[in-house]
Scaffold this active site. Structure first.
Site, PDB file in Angstrom:
ATOM      1  N   ASP A 118     -23.487  41.202 -77.366  1.00  0.00           N
ATOM      2  CA  ASP A 118     -23.604  39.661 -77.850  1.00  0.00           C
ATOM      3  C   ASP A 118     -25.083  39.476 -78.123  1.00  0.00           C
ATOM      4  O   ASP A 118     -25.973  39.991 -77.923  1.00  0.00           O
ATOM      5  CB  ASP A 118     -22.874  38.830 -76.765  1.00  0.00           C
ATOM      6  CG  ASP A 118     -23.426  38.492 -75.616  1.00  0.00           C
ATOM      7  OD1 ASP A 118     -24.586  39.172 -75.443  1.00  0.00           O
ATOM      8  OD2 ASP A 118     -23.114  37.874 -74.859  1.00  0.00           O
ATOM      9  N   ASP A 153     -27.483  35.922 -77.080  1.00  0.00           N
ATOM     10  CA  ASP A 153     -27.730  34.952 -75.952  1.00  0.00           C
ATOM     11  C   ASP A 153     -28.854  33.950 -76.358  1.00  0.00           C
ATOM     12  O   ASP A 153     -30.013  34.790 -76.640  1.00  0.00           O
ATOM     13  CB  ASP A 153     -27.731  35.317 -74.588  1.00  0.00           C
ATOM     14  CG  ASP A 153     -26.764  36.445 -74.230  1.00  0.00           C
ATOM     15  OD1 ASP A 153     -25.586  36.394 -74.141  1.00  0.00           O
ATOM     16  OD2 ASP A 153     -27.178  37.799 -74.248  1.00  0.00           O
ATOM     17  N   ASP A 191     -23.582  33.340 -77.362  1.00  0.00           N
ATOM     18  CA  ASP A 191     -23.688  32.660 -76.319  1.00  0.00           C
ATOM     19  C   ASP A 191     -24.804  31.589 -76.405  1.00  0.00           C
ATOM     20  O   ASP A 191     -26.186  32.097 -76.465  1.00  0.00           O
ATOM     21  CB  ASP A 191     -23.634  33.314 -74.779  1.00  0.00           C
ATOM     22  CG  ASP A 191     -22.593  33.586 -74.151  1.00  0.00           C
ATOM     23  OD1 ASP A 191     -21.451  33.478 -75.133  1.00  0.00           O
ATOM     24  OD2 ASP A 191     -22.583  34.364 -73.178  1.00  0.00           O
TER      25      ASP A 191
HETATM   26  P1  DGT Z   1     -25.499  42.775 -73.604  1.00  0.00           P
HETATM   27  O1  DGT Z   1     -24.065  43.632 -73.044  1.00  0.00           O
HETATM   28  O2  DGT Z   1     -26.159  43.923 -74.506  1.00  0.00           O
HETATM   29  O3  DGT Z   1     -25.130  41.599 -74.034  1.00  0.00           O
HETATM   30  O4  DGT Z   1     -26.505  42.668 -72.340  1.00  0.00           O
HETATM   31  P2  DGT Z   1     -26.922  41.455 -71.690  1.00  0.00           P
HETATM   32  O5  DGT Z   1     -27.929  41.659 -70.595  1.00  0.00           O
HETATM   33  O6  DGT Z   1     -27.543  40.331 -72.604  1.00  0.00           O
HETATM   34  O7  DGT Z   1     -25.581  40.782 -70.738  1.00  0.00           O
HETATM   35  P3  DGT Z   1     -24.905  39.376 -71.074  1.00  0.00           P
HETATM   36  O8  DGT Z   1     -25.029  39.029 -72.458  1.00  0.00           O
HETATM   37  O9  DGT Z   1     -23.650  39.690 -70.557  1.00  0.00           O
HETATM   38  O10 DGT Z   1     -25.558  38.488 -70.254  1.00  0.00           O
HETATM   39  C1  DGT Z   1     -26.952  38.219 -70.207  1.00  0.00           C
HETATM   40  C2  DGT Z   1     -27.480  37.615 -69.148  1.00  0.00           C
HETATM   41  O11 DGT Z   1     -26.792  36.257 -68.877  1.00  0.00           O
HETATM   42  C3  DGT Z   1     -26.904  38.596 -67.818  1.00  0.00           C
HETATM   43  O12 DGT Z   1     -28.035  39.439 -67.313  1.00  0.00           O
HETATM   44  C4  DGT Z   1     -26.771  37.508 -66.812  1.00  0.00           C
HETATM   45  C5  DGT Z   1     -26.721  36.158 -67.390  1.00  0.00           C
HETATM   46  N1  DGT Z   1     -25.030  36.004 -67.497  1.00  0.00           N
HETATM   47  C6  DGT Z   1     -24.143  36.496 -68.080  1.00  0.00           C
HETATM   48  N2  DGT Z   1     -23.118  35.730 -67.976  1.00  0.00           N
HETATM   49  C7  DGT Z   1     -23.381  34.761 -66.963  1.00  0.00           C
HETATM   50  C8  DGT Z   1     -22.728  33.664 -66.401  1.00  0.00           C
HETATM   51  O13 DGT Z   1     -21.375  33.458 -66.649  1.00  0.00           O
HETATM   52  N3  DGT Z   1     -23.571  32.714 -65.806  1.00  0.00           N
HETATM   53  C9  DGT Z   1     -24.710  32.945 -65.739  1.00  0.00           C
HETATM   54  N4  DGT Z   1     -25.365  31.984 -65.124  1.00  0.00           N
HETATM   55  N5  DGT Z   1     -25.611  33.885 -66.308  1.00  0.00           N
HETATM   56  C10 DGT Z   1     -24.680  34.823 -66.789  1.00  0.00           C
HETATM   57 MG    MG Z   2     -26.140  39.643 -74.118  1.00  0.00          MG
END
Ligand code: DGT
Ligand code: MG
Length: 392
Positions: free
Chosen positions: A204, A206, A316
């Site tokens: 996704d 963010d 997000d």
């Molecule tokens: P990806 O899978 O390529 O999108 O990898 P990321 O690291 O971008 O993972 P993602 O998008 O699920 O989440 C980004 C960061 O945001 C994660 O490392 C911790 C934080 N995060 C994710 N979900 C939540 C949540 O529900 N609450 C809070 N406070 N932080 C979150």
């Molecule tokens: Mg992400």
């Protein structure tokens, strides 16, 4: 015993937030299997086991060389018996039986496929699995009652199961920038999550939004969402309101809940050029902010072929007050394990409670202010780790 060159280069720092973990490393042949076992444990709701495998993988990512023999691992923290057994088997035979049988098991594959649908968590996937469903197509054919996020997830599953590229993330960034400037000039937008850590692809995109004047950001999300909807740029959205109130927290309830910002889970409709490269359709359309009717969120018809020319992308959006921006930035940059380790370090080693909103010192009984990530690391007594080295 002569110290192994691998180990002598790495001090035995046991928290991932004490170490630099780059995106590219030398031990993927070990970390991929360990992370598969971690994922399997998550799908089985065994969090302790999952974290143990993730910590083991994370320490191997910090090594400056590929592990060749078990002696290379002497003195390293975070490697439990189970992880060591898996590593040993891979070093000796090239693969681990447990990992390979998990990888090919029907339950693992089905749970992965079902939780891969946007809006479907482990509990729902498990129930569906026990009812005989194995993949998104089974769900679509079934009589399951789906909530609106699951309907959107199923409808756009093909697009959402593809990686989001950096170019697509940048194109989405331009749209978000445009939307936010239309409704609140002077607001700041920051790319967070994996892309901020230097990842080339993501599941996704963010973004963190704030405004230098405290309070100006209040109520921003619904306006942004409405603007995006009038431009026909959203396929789905669910907005949650900010429910964090520092005054209500107090020492009795440390700020450890991380989900209290104004937040929007959405699916963007991203136009692609004929070249296949994503670009923002907002650049071409002059919008009238707040003018039109937003499409109501909610149930959409079940799968039908989407017209070519656009791609569904998960986005997000998070809005933070300026005073919490540093904490939000640190908390939303990830990786998930890095975040978890920061909070564990804060609690266990410093008697502090860290969240994406604030840092509370339990010994002193007060909040510690910070406007940058650097200040937060410093409050925590940690060396600053830049985003590109938070890939634990
Ligand atoms: P990806 O899978 O390529 O999108 O990898 P990321 O690291 O971008 O993972 P993602 O998008 O699920 O989440 C980004 C960061 O945001 C994660 O490392 C911790 C934080 N995060 C994710 N979900 C939540 C949540 O529900 N609450 C809070 N406070 N932080 C979150
Ligand atoms: Mg992400």
């Amino acid at each position: 015993h002569t110290p192994s060159p691998v180990i002598s280069a790495v001090s035995a720092k046991s928290y991932a937030c004490q170490r630099r973990t780059p995106l590219k490393h030398h031990n993927l042949f070990l970390t991929e299997p360990l992370e598969l076992l971690a994922e399997n444990a998550e799908l089985g709701e065994n969090e302790g086991r999952s974290v143990a495998f993730r910590r083991a993988a994370a320490i191997l990512k910090t090594l400056p060389l590929a592990v060749k023999r078990m002696e290379d691992l002497q003195g390293l923290p975070c490697l439990g018996d189970h992880s060591l057994r898996v590593v040993k088997e891979i070093l000796e035979y090239g693969s681990s039986q447990e990992v390979e049988s998990t990888r090919h098991s029907e339950q693992f594959q089905a749970m992965k496929a079902l939780t891969g649908i946007f809006g479907v968590g482990v509990k729902t996937a498990d129930r569906w699995f026990r009812e005989g469903l194995r993949c998104p197509a089974d769900v679509a054919k079934s009589e399951q009652r789906l909530n609106s996020s699951q309907q959107a997830g199923l409808l756009h599953h093909e697009d959402l199961s593809q990686h989001v590229s950096r170019a697509e993330a940048d194109a989405i960034g331009q749209i978000v920038e445009r939307a936010v400037q239309e409704v609140l000039p002077g607001a700041h937008i920051t790319l967070i999550g994996g892309f901020r850590r230097g990842k080339e692809t993501g599941h996704d995109v963010d973004f963190l939004i704030t405004h230098p004047e405290e309070g100006k950001e209040e109520g921003l999300m619904p306006k942004v969402v409405q603007w995006l909807e009038t431009q026909d740029l959203l396929l789905y959205q669910k907005t949650t309101r900010n429910s964090y109130l520092e005054s209500k927290e107090g020492p009795a309830r440390p700020p450890n809940n991380m989900d209290r910002f104004e937040r929007c889970f959405s699916i963007f409709k991203l136009e692609r050029r004929a070249s296949g490269e994503a670009h923002s359709s907002a650049q071409a359309t002059e919008g009238e902010p707040g003018g039109g009717e937003g499409r109501a969120p909610g149930p959409e018809p079940l799968p039908q072929r989407r017209p070519a020319g656009w791609k569904a992308v998960r986005v997000d959006l998070v809005v933070s007050p300026f005073s919490q921006f540093g904490f939000a930035l640190l908390g939303w940059t990830g990786s998930k394990l890095f975040e978890r380790e920061l909070r564990r370090w804060a609690g266990r080693e410093k008697n502090m409670s860290l969240s994406s909103h604030a840092l509370y010192d339990n010994s002193k009984g007060c909040y510690l202010r910070a406007s940058t990530e650097e200040e937060i690391f410093s409050h925590l007594g940690l060396d600053y780790i830049p985003p590109c080295d938070r890939n634990a």
